[in-house]
Design an enzyme around this catalytic site. Sequence first.
Site, PDB file in Angstrom:
ATOM      1  N   LYS A 280       0.843  -1.200   0.000  1.00 60.98           N
ATOM      2  CA  LYS A 280       0.000   0.000   0.000  1.00 60.98           C
ATOM      3  C   LYS A 280       0.876   1.247   0.000  1.00 60.98           C
ATOM      4  CE  LYS A 280      -3.842  -1.829   2.804  1.00 60.98           C
ATOM      5  NZ  LYS A 280      -4.955  -1.675   1.866  1.00 60.98           N
ATOM      6  N   ARG A 354     -10.532 -11.291   2.466  1.00 59.65           N
ATOM      7  CA  ARG A 354     -11.504 -12.274   1.949  1.00 59.65           C
ATOM      8  C   ARG A 354     -10.910 -13.690   1.907  1.00 59.65           C
ATOM      9  NH1 ARG A 354     -12.096  -8.992  -3.557  1.00 59.65           N
ATOM     10  NH2 ARG A 354     -11.740  -7.315  -2.066  1.00 59.65           N
TER      11      ARG A 354
HETATM   12  N1  BES Z   1      -8.017  -3.655   4.765  1.00 60.63           N
HETATM   13  C1  BES Z   1      -8.254  -3.232   3.433  1.00 60.63           C
HETATM   14  C2  BES Z   1      -9.542  -2.416   3.301  1.00 60.63           C
HETATM   15  C3  BES Z   1      -9.559  -1.097   4.017  1.00 60.63           C
HETATM   16  C4  BES Z   1      -9.196   0.067   3.358  1.00 60.63           C
HETATM   17  C5  BES Z   1      -9.953  -1.011   5.330  1.00 60.63           C
HETATM   18  C6  BES Z   1      -9.211   1.272   4.019  1.00 60.63           C
HETATM   19  C7  BES Z   1      -9.970   0.206   6.006  1.00 60.63           C
HETATM   20  C8  BES Z   1      -9.599   1.350   5.336  1.00 60.63           C
HETATM   21  C9  BES Z   1      -8.355  -4.439   2.508  1.00 60.63           C
HETATM   22  O1  BES Z   1      -7.576  -5.518   2.871  1.00 60.63           O
HETATM   23  C10 BES Z   1      -7.865  -3.999   1.168  1.00 60.63           C
HETATM   24  O2  BES Z   1      -6.730  -3.670   1.056  1.00 60.63           O
HETATM   25  N2  BES Z   1      -8.745  -4.008   0.186  1.00 60.63           N
HETATM   26  C11 BES Z   1      -8.404  -3.625  -1.144  1.00 60.63           C
HETATM   27  C12 BES Z   1      -8.996  -4.639  -2.089  1.00 60.63           C
HETATM   28  C13 BES Z   1      -8.559  -4.456  -3.506  1.00 60.63           C
HETATM   29  C14 BES Z   1      -7.105  -4.826  -3.659  1.00 60.63           C
HETATM   30  C15 BES Z   1      -9.438  -5.314  -4.384  1.00 60.63           C
HETATM   31  C16 BES Z   1      -8.985  -2.244  -1.399  1.00 60.63           C
HETATM   32  O3  BES Z   1     -10.111  -1.991  -0.971  1.00 60.63           O
HETATM   33  O4  BES Z   1      -8.298  -1.429  -1.987  1.00 60.63           O
HETATM   34 MN    MN Z   2      -5.586  -5.365   2.119  1.00 57.60          MN
END
Ligand code: BES
Ligand code: MN
Length: 498
Positions: A280, A354
């Site tokens: 990230k 997931r």
């Molecule tokens: N933990 C994150 C989602 C999240 C984002 C929670 C911001 C709280 C605040 C999750 O694991 C994630 O990274 N999701 C990705 C999925 C994508 C790669 C399909 C996302 O939402 O960007």
């Molecule tokens: Mn994630």
Amino acid sequence: MDISVKHQEMTTALANVIVLGIFEDDKSLSPAQKKVDTALDGLITNDLIKNEGFKAKFSDTVIVPTRLKIPADKIMLVGLGKKKEFDCNKLRELCAKIIKQLDKTLNIKNVCIELLGLKSENFDVLSCAEAISEGALISMYDFDKYKNKKNVVQIKKIKIITEDTKDEKAAKTGVNNAKIVCSAMDFTKDLINEPAQNATPENISQIAKNLSNDLGLTFKMYNKKQLSEMNFNAFLAVGQGSEAEPKLIHLIYKPTKKAKKKVVLIGKGITFDSGGLNIKPANSMLTMKTDMSGCATVLGIIQAIAAHKPEIEVHALSALCENMPSGKSYKQGDVITAKNGKTIEVDNTDAEGRLTLADVLTYADELEPDEVIDIATLTGACIVALGQNITGIMGNNKQMIKKIIETSEKSGENLWELPIYDDMQEMLKSDIADMRNTGSRFAGASVAGRFLQNFTKSKNWTHIDIAGTAFIDKPYRELNKGATAVMVRTLTKYILSL
Ligand code: BES
Ligand code: MN
Ligand code: ZN
């Protein structure tokens, strides 16, 4: 801060301040308020309402000294706004504001709140006392563990005063409910706010074990070797890049009598989500210690359930691990065989939640539950869709979702249903495996829900996405910024209603 209910005349109440609510569109006083007004020679009706023009708009306040005419030092008039618009949620929010304001006012240690003046046709005595107490307790939460200068709560006592004996019992139940759920919420918030350096899979497991011992719950924990034997391959793939060993925790509350229903709660337990090899950007990683909010939430709920002792069997499950990049990490393009045998191509290592939930959903099936609810900080897409103050809900049973949403309306939490369409499975198509773990950019929250659906056999499965609402950067209603413990109130109430 202690909250209690007392049957007493307001004019004899010994306190630093007594709080009296006035409606904007009906300024007639309750019987108790009338007595106070008389004892104060018309201070409320004449001076404040007539001469000073107190409008009683929602959350208007004015504090005036009583000049020794009654035992209380001051009275605080609070505007309740329009009678029709006033409900439990408004009352809870208002109480949070009042208590915060009074806590900052010099020398306020004892507060008396008149119950009847705050009651409206829109809710009963129990809900009224519950909302007052929740507002006060929730607003006073503060995570100051790592600060040298601690935040001291000045207010020591809040008494909810009822002049009518027949209200006393219901009011006491309301206060007690609030104490139970707010202490569960404090537990949940502390765990979410705790930095990832300390809130590791190992330490959270230990906290869950201690909690189980305190509450008389059954506690089970599985380590990496055991999980591998149990085919938790999707979960283990996510955790394999980290130095920290993954753990699955399983807490069980069983009623003494035969349970009417069995409910399984699953909380996402990523103790830090760096994104893995799909790392990230810094700004997005900043709050990723909160990616175990689902786990903290189910632990909070089972704590509240253990205090209420309903005839419902409740299981709390969480797959705890870190999502980290390293030479051992799972990679884009890897194919993993989940616990239920379905194969998943890893399209993005940041869609890790997931994968962990998939195996736990399969494990949950083995418990043969009546209902399964998973709670997860799952998608940024849910935040884009609903923001930081509305939680997303979806699943495979309309009635169940409807009931949870109706419960949330009484708890003061906002829930909005997002759709899952069967043909969304198209977006998860993989060339070499049964599916991949992400879809396109679009409808991300729903597609994640569609992914999870592949791993449950339950006909009563609900998925709740708290990515936006678990941790907020602006205060909202009774909530301070930071961890919110969102859904602890709604789901506790929901389970108790089964
Ligand atoms: N933990 C994150 C989602 C999240 C984002 C929670 C911001 C709280 C605040 C999750 O694991 C994630 O990274 N999701 C990705 C999925 C994508 C790669 C399909 C996302 O939402 O960007
Ligand atoms: Mn994630
Ligand atoms: Zn995550």
